[in-house]
Motif scaffolding. Structure first.
Motif, PDB file in Angstrom:
ATOM      1  N   UNK A 140       0.863  -1.175   0.000  1.00  0.00           N
ATOM      2  CA  UNK A 140       0.000   0.000   0.000  1.00  0.00           C
ATOM      3  C   UNK A 140       0.898   1.222   0.000  1.00  0.00           C
ATOM      4  N   UNK A 141       0.503   2.244  -0.772  1.00  0.00           N
ATOM      5  CA  UNK A 141       1.386   3.389  -0.997  1.00  0.00           C
ATOM      6  C   UNK A 141       1.291   4.493   0.054  1.00  0.00           C
ATOM      7  N   UNK A 142       0.422   4.331   1.033  1.00  0.00           N
ATOM      8  CA  UNK A 142       0.398   5.285   2.143  1.00  0.00           C
ATOM      9  C   UNK A 142      -0.331   4.660   3.332  1.00  0.00           C
ATOM     10  N   UNK A 143      -0.196   5.311   4.471  1.00  0.00           N
ATOM     11  CA  UNK A 143      -0.767   4.777   5.698  1.00  0.00           C
ATOM     12  C   UNK A 143      -2.274   4.692   5.693  1.00  0.00           C
ATOM     13  N   UNK A 144      -2.943   5.619   5.004  1.00  0.00           N
ATOM     14  CA  UNK A 144      -4.409   5.584   4.963  1.00  0.00           C
ATOM     15  C   UNK A 144      -4.904   4.370   4.186  1.00  0.00           C
ATOM     16  N   UNK A 145      -4.293   4.111   3.034  1.00  0.00           N
ATOM     17  CA  UNK A 145      -4.673   2.925   2.258  1.00  0.00           C
ATOM     18  C   UNK A 145      -4.420   1.649   3.051  1.00  0.00           C
ATOM     19  N   UNK A 146      -3.315   1.624   3.789  1.00  0.00           N
ATOM     20  CA  UNK A 146      -2.983   0.451   4.591  1.00  0.00           C
ATOM     21  C   UNK A 146      -3.988   0.266   5.727  1.00  0.00           C
ATOM     22  N   UNK A 147      -4.332   1.350   6.426  1.00  0.00           N
ATOM     23  CA  UNK A 147      -5.307   1.261   7.519  1.00  0.00           C
ATOM     24  C   UNK A 147      -6.666   0.806   6.991  1.00  0.00           C
ATOM     25  N   UNK A 148      -7.072   1.349   5.856  1.00  0.00           N
ATOM     26  CA  UNK A 148      -8.351   0.948   5.253  1.00  0.00           C
ATOM     27  C   UNK A 148      -8.327  -0.539   4.885  1.00  0.00           C
ATOM     28  N   UNK A 149      -7.223  -0.992   4.305  1.00  0.00           N
ATOM     29  CA  UNK A 149      -7.069  -2.397   3.915  1.00  0.00           C
ATOM     30  C   UNK A 149      -7.148  -3.299   5.146  1.00  0.00           C
ATOM     31  N   UNK A 150      -6.441  -2.939   6.206  1.00  0.00           N
ATOM     32  CA  UNK A 150      -6.441  -3.767   7.411  1.00  0.00           C
ATOM     33  C   UNK A 150      -7.816  -3.797   8.078  1.00  0.00           C
ATOM     34  N   UNK A 151      -8.512  -2.670   8.054  1.00  0.00           N
ATOM     35  CA  UNK A 151      -9.872  -2.640   8.606  1.00  0.00           C
ATOM     36  C   UNK A 151     -10.784  -3.569   7.804  1.00  0.00           C
ATOM     37  N   UNK A 152     -10.597  -3.588   6.498  1.00  0.00           N
ATOM     38  CA  UNK A 152     -11.419  -4.414   5.603  1.00  0.00           C
ATOM     39  C   UNK A 152     -11.193  -5.902   5.834  1.00  0.00           C
ATOM     40  N   UNK A 153      -9.956  -6.306   6.138  1.00  0.00           N
ATOM     41  CA  UNK A 153      -9.643  -7.733   6.288  1.00  0.00           C
ATOM     42  C   UNK A 153      -9.462  -8.149   7.749  1.00  0.00           C
ATOM     43  N   UNK A 154      -9.833  -7.292   8.675  1.00  0.00           N
ATOM     44  CA  UNK A 154      -9.598  -7.562  10.107  1.00  0.00           C
ATOM     45  C   UNK A 154     -10.162  -8.899  10.570  1.00  0.00           C
ATOM     46  N   UNK A 155     -11.267  -9.334   9.992  1.00  0.00           N
ATOM     47  CA  UNK A 155     -11.892 -10.587  10.399  1.00  0.00           C
ATOM     48  C   UNK A 155     -11.461 -11.786   9.560  1.00  0.00           C
ATOM     49  N   UNK A 156     -10.507 -11.573   8.666  1.00  0.00           N
ATOM     50  CA  UNK A 156     -10.063 -12.656   7.778  1.00  0.00           C
ATOM     51  C   UNK A 156      -8.648 -13.086   8.150  1.00  0.00           C
ATOM     52  N   UNK A 157      -8.563 -14.012   9.092  1.00  0.00           N
ATOM     53  CA  UNK A 157      -7.278 -14.473   9.625  1.00  0.00           C
ATOM     54  C   UNK A 157      -6.324 -14.950   8.526  1.00  0.00           C
ATOM     55  N   UNK A 159      -3.862   2.629  13.155  1.00  0.00           N
ATOM     56  CA  UNK A 159      -3.929   1.191  13.432  1.00  0.00           C
ATOM     57  C   UNK A 159      -4.394   0.948  14.869  1.00  0.00           C
ATOM     58  N   UNK A 160      -3.842   1.705  15.807  1.00  0.00           N
ATOM     59  CA  UNK A 160      -4.254   1.547  17.208  1.00  0.00           C
ATOM     60  C   UNK A 160      -5.748   1.822  17.370  1.00  0.00           C
ATOM     61  N   UNK A 161      -6.257   2.822  16.659  1.00  0.00           N
ATOM     62  CA  UNK A 161      -7.686   3.158  16.746  1.00  0.00           C
ATOM     63  C   UNK A 161      -8.571   2.054  16.186  1.00  0.00           C
ATOM     64  N   UNK A 162      -8.033   1.234  15.275  1.00  0.00           N
ATOM     65  CA  UNK A 162      -8.827   0.139  14.698  1.00  0.00           C
ATOM     66  C   UNK A 162      -9.136  -0.934  15.741  1.00  0.00           C
ATOM     67  N   UNK A 163      -8.288  -1.064  16.753  1.00  0.00           N
ATOM     68  CA  UNK A 163      -8.526  -2.047  17.805  1.00  0.00           C
ATOM     69  C   UNK A 163      -8.430  -3.483  17.326  1.00  0.00           C
ATOM     70  N   UNK A 164      -7.578  -3.740  16.373  1.00  0.00           N
ATOM     71  CA  UNK A 164      -7.426  -5.092  15.828  1.00  0.00           C
ATOM     72  C   UNK A 164      -6.642  -5.953  16.808  1.00  0.00           C
TER      73      UNK A 164
END
Length: 133
Positions: free
Chosen positions: A37-54, A79-84
């Motif tokens: 991912x080319x920036x932190x926002x895209x990465x955070x969005x991606x991780x939020x999207x797949x948070x439930x997919x181990x 990332x900390x705010x996502x609470x993953x």
């Protein structure tokens, strides 16, 4: 070499660096699913999207500091705010030579270390060996 696949996320806006890391990954002998991912926002969005997919969630995240939109430090806050709850090894991977960046990385409980660019095959292999699947 292991038969298990390791999920690797690279957060970096430099296409050349991502290309180099992809080539280094191939030379380690590990089976790796690499996403970038080319920036932190895209990465955070991606991780939020797949948070439930181990099976998709990264085991290892390498984070550049200087990026547009959300830089590496801002990504860590997001990332900390996502609470993953997934356990993930995170490292700052930067060309920064500023001691304050290295010291700042130590203040984040999610960051396991600071790696200066360029990433070597030996260092990446060491990180991948440390992953517990």
């Amino acid at each position: 070499m292991t038969d298990l696949k390791i999920n690797l996320l690279i957060i970096d806006d430099d296409d050349i660096n991502i290309f180099i890391i992809r080539k280094i990954v191939e030379k380690t002998g590990f089976k790796v699913n690499m996403t970038s991912k080319s920036n932190g926002q895209l990465a955070a969005d991606y991780l939020a999207e797949i948070a439930d997919e181990q099976d998709l969630f990264p085991h290892l995240i390498l984070i550049d500091i200087n990026m547009p939109v959300l830089n590496g430090w801002e990504f860590l806050e997001a990332y900390d705010r996502l609470g993953i709850a997934h356990k993930v090894d995170m490292y700052m991977l930067s060309s920064s030579v500023y001691e304050n960046d290295i010291e700042k990385a130590k203040t984040y409980k999610t960051i396991k270390g600071f790696i200066s660019k360029p990433l070597s095959i030996e260092r990446l292999s060491e990180l991948l060996k440390g992953i517990r699947l």
